[in-house]
Design a protein around this motif. Structure first.
Motif, mmCIF file in Angstrom:
data_model
loop_
_atom_site.group_PDB
_atom_site.id
_atom_site.type_symbol
_atom_site.label_atom_id
_atom_site.label_comp_id
_atom_site.label_asym_id
_atom_site.label_seq_id
_atom_site.Cartn_x
_atom_site.Cartn_y
_atom_site.Cartn_z
ATOM 1 N N ILE A 274 0.869 -1.182 0.000
ATOM 2 C CA ILE A 274 0.000 0.000 0.000
ATOM 3 C C ILE A 274 0.904 1.229 0.000
ATOM 4 O O ILE A 274 1.714 1.402 0.921
ATOM 5 C CB ILE A 274 -0.908 0.035 1.251
ATOM 6 N N PRO A 275 0.783 2.105 -0.994
ATOM 7 C CA PRO A 275 1.609 3.317 -1.003
ATOM 8 C C PRO A 275 1.096 4.342 0.010
ATOM 9 O O PRO A 275 -0.044 4.244 0.480
ATOM 10 C CB PRO A 275 1.469 3.834 -2.433
ATOM 11 N N PRO A 276 1.917 5.344 0.348
ATOM 12 C CA PRO A 276 1.445 6.423 1.229
ATOM 13 C C PRO A 276 0.240 7.126 0.600
ATOM 14 O O PRO A 276 0.036 7.063 -0.617
ATOM 15 C CB PRO A 276 2.642 7.379 1.296
ATOM 16 N N GLY A 277 -0.555 7.794 1.439
ATOM 17 C CA GLY A 277 -1.689 8.565 0.935
ATOM 18 C C GLY A 277 -2.989 7.793 0.949
ATOM 19 O O GLY A 277 -3.787 7.884 0.025
ATOM 20 N N HIS A 278 -3.225 7.035 1.995
ATOM 21 C CA HIS A 278 -4.421 6.200 2.067
ATOM 22 C C HIS A 278 -5.090 6.334 3.440
ATOM 23 O O HIS A 278 -4.519 6.874 4.371
ATOM 24 C CB HIS A 278 -4.052 4.730 1.826
ATOM 25 N N ASP A 279 -6.300 5.835 3.520
ATOM 26 C CA ASP A 279 -6.971 5.610 4.790
ATOM 27 C C ASP A 279 -7.674 4.268 4.665
ATOM 28 O O ASP A 279 -7.488 3.567 3.674
ATOM 29 C CB ASP A 279 -7.911 6.766 5.184
ATOM 30 N N GLY A 280 -8.452 3.868 5.649
ATOM 31 C CA GLY A 280 -9.084 2.572 5.545
ATOM 32 C C GLY A 280 -10.060 2.303 6.664
ATOM 33 O O GLY A 280 -10.200 3.099 7.599
ATOM 34 N N TYR A 281 -10.727 1.145 6.555
ATOM 35 C CA TYR A 281 -11.678 0.733 7.576
ATOM 36 C C TYR A 281 -11.875 -0.779 7.524
ATOM 37 O O TYR A 281 -11.645 -1.414 6.492
ATOM 38 C CB TYR A 281 -13.017 1.457 7.410
ATOM 39 N N VAL A 282 -12.302 -1.336 8.666
ATOM 40 C CA VAL A 282 -12.618 -2.760 8.728
ATOM 41 C C VAL A 282 -13.938 -2.983 8.000
ATOM 42 O O VAL A 282 -14.914 -2.272 8.224
ATOM 43 C CB VAL A 282 -12.716 -3.244 10.194
ATOM 44 N N ASP A 283 -13.953 -3.979 7.123
ATOM 45 C CA ASP A 283 -15.132 -4.331 6.346
ATOM 46 C C ASP A 283 -15.789 -5.558 6.977
ATOM 47 O O ASP A 283 -15.237 -6.651 6.919
ATOM 48 C CB ASP A 283 -14.712 -4.630 4.905
ATOM 49 N N GLY A 284 -16.927 -5.377 7.613
ATOM 50 C CA GLY A 284 -17.642 -6.506 8.184
ATOM 51 C C GLY A 284 -17.500 -6.622 9.689
ATOM 52 O O GLY A 284 -17.043 -5.699 10.367
ATOM 53 N N ASN A 285 -17.874 -7.794 10.196
ATOM 54 C CA ASN A 285 -17.927 -8.025 11.636
ATOM 55 C C ASN A 285 -16.776 -8.862 12.170
ATOM 56 O O ASN A 285 -16.838 -9.329 13.312
ATOM 57 C CB ASN A 285 -19.256 -8.699 11.997
ATOM 58 N N ASP A 286 -15.743 -9.084 11.361
ATOM 59 C CA ASP A 286 -14.604 -9.884 11.797
ATOM 60 C C ASP A 286 -13.390 -8.999 12.071
ATOM 61 O O ASP A 286 -13.163 -8.003 11.370
ATOM 62 C CB ASP A 286 -14.225 -10.923 10.735
ATOM 63 N N ARG A 287 -12.621 -9.402 13.060
ATOM 64 C CA ARG A 287 -11.369 -8.723 13.397
ATOM 65 C C ARG A 287 -10.394 -8.846 12.227
ATOM 66 O O ARG A 287 -10.296 -9.897 11.590
ATOM 67 C CB ARG A 287 -10.785 -9.391 14.637
ATOM 68 N N VAL A 288 -9.662 -7.772 11.955
ATOM 69 C CA VAL A 288 -8.601 -7.793 10.948
ATOM 70 C C VAL A 288 -7.273 -7.940 11.688
ATOM 71 O O VAL A 288 -7.025 -7.239 12.670
ATOM 72 C CB VAL A 288 -8.602 -6.502 10.107
#
Length: 128
Positions: free
Chosen positions: A102-116
């Motif tokens: 993943i290059p710099p310049g990102h954000d993110g979130y957990v998708d669904g009900n499972d732990r990442v």
């Protein structure tokens, strides 16, 4: 044939995430255990609980940059993470078994009900 003395042989270094050099504690939403090796390279064990977002849970711990300034190389042990490049809005889903960059310049979130759960790798910082 020249032989190396035992003093010159490289040694194997081991570390454990249970005893990190630094911990980014995101309370009930997870955390990142960071270990540094003698050569300056590092490894991270990231755990993000359902509901985790970079914007709410990690951004404030990094000084509130517009986007994550780091490059990540890693492996997804479990769960699904959506990573969005902030300049283009393009989203990529990372899931169990994926090796990723993943290059710099990102954000993110957990998708669904499972732990990442992720393992991340970083090379030593370049000399200044």
């Amino acid at each position: 044939m020249k032989r190396s003395s035992p003093m010159c042989l490289p040694s194997i270094e081991t570390r454990r995430f249970e005893v990190p050099d630094h911990l980014l504690d995101m309370k009930e939403r997870g955390g990142i255990a960071i270990i540094k090796m003698a050569d300056g390279s590092s490894g991270m064990h990231a755990v993000f609980e359902p509901g985790w977002t970079w914007e709410i849970d990690e951004k404030p711990l990094l000084g509130s940059p517009d986007a994550c300034p780091m490059r990540h190389i890693g492996y997804c042990i479990s769960g699904r993470l959506v990573v969005r490049m902030t300049d283009t809005g393009i989203e990529t889903r990372i899931s169990t078994g994926d090796f990723f960059e993943i290059p710099p310049g990102h954000d993110g979130y957990v998708d669904g009900n499972d732990r990442v759960e992720l393992i991340l790798f970083a090379p030593p910082d370049p000399p200044r």
